[in-house]
Design a protein around this motif. Structure first.
Motif, PDB file in Angstrom:
ATOM      1  N   LYS A   1       3.072   4.127  -1.471  1.00 36.38           N
ATOM      2  CA  LYS A   1       2.879   4.777  -2.646  1.00 36.38           C
ATOM      3  C   LYS A   1       4.430   5.562  -2.933  1.00 36.38           C
TER       4      LYS A   1
ATOM      5  N   ASN B   1       0.892  -1.295  -0.019  1.00 35.34           N
ATOM      6  CA  ASN B   1      -0.079   0.005  -0.038  1.00 35.34           C
ATOM      7  C   ASN B   1       0.728   1.278  -0.045  1.00 35.34           C
TER       8      ASN B   1
ATOM      9  N   ASP C   1       2.912   8.797   3.846  1.00 32.98           N
ATOM     10  CA  ASP C   1       2.696   7.461   3.179  1.00 32.98           C
ATOM     11  C   ASP C   1       2.410   6.419   4.131  1.00 32.98           C
TER      12      ASP C   1
ATOM     13  N   ARG D   1      -1.469   5.071   3.872  1.00 30.27           N
ATOM     14  CA  ARG D   1      -1.529   3.974   2.894  1.00 30.27           C
ATOM     15  C   ARG D   1      -0.890   2.663   3.762  1.00 30.27           C
TER      16      ARG D   1
END
Length: 170
Positions: A86, A84, A142, A146
């Motif tokens: 990115k 997940n 991040d 995510r």
């Protein structure tokens, strides 16, 4: 070759600047991770809680950009993080200008039997991180937006932040 030497010299000219950024970013990321409820342990010599902190403080100007941390939730948590993020690159080999991460239990040591892996300190939730020179808040975002939180947790955090909005479209 002469060209390789030229490239090496170019890199050496900015090495000190890049290392300062790696150190500062890694310190911020390590402190963030140390206080995160889904992280049970952080290994980074810049943290006062690290067993090697006092020695590292005497021997080093900075504490490097390498961090290891243990995610609660083992292999599923490690896979979720790797699948997940990115901004952060997922890589078998670490060390670049960009932030890179690896989950040894499912990547570099996936074929090592679990008992042997654990005996070597390679636990199921262990993540290795080479912190890059990106903006430190972007790296933290991040992980938060995510990686460390699940998709449903992120959606709930968004909803909680804006209680007046009723239709989110997700």
């Amino acid at each position: 070759s002469p060209f390789d030497c030229f490239l090496t010299m170019l890199g050496l000219r900015t090495l000190h600047i890049r290392m300062e950024r790696h150190n500062a970013n890694a310190q911020a990321i390590a402190e963030f991770l140390e206080n995160h409820p889904k992280v049970s342990r952080v290994a980074y010599p810049g943290l006062k809680s690290d067993p090697g902190h006092s020695i590292a403080k005497k021997q080093m100007k900075g504490f490097s950009g390498m961090i290891s941390f243990e995610l609660n939730g083992g292999i599923p948590a490690g896979k979720h993080l790797m699948n997940n993020v990115k901004l952060c690159f997922v890589a078998e080999s670490l060390g670049a200008v960009e932030t890179m991460s690896t989950h040894p239990a499912t990547m570099t040591h996936a074929e090592v039997p679990e008992k042997e892996r654990h005996a070597r300190g390679l636990t199921d939730g262990l993540v290795r991180l080479s912190v890059g020179s990106e903006d430190k808040q972007d790296i933290i975002d991040d992980f938060v937006n995510r990686g460390i939180y699940t998709e449903s947790e992120v959606k709930q955090k968004i909803k909680d932040s804006y209680p007046d909005v009723t239709d989110w479209g997700f």
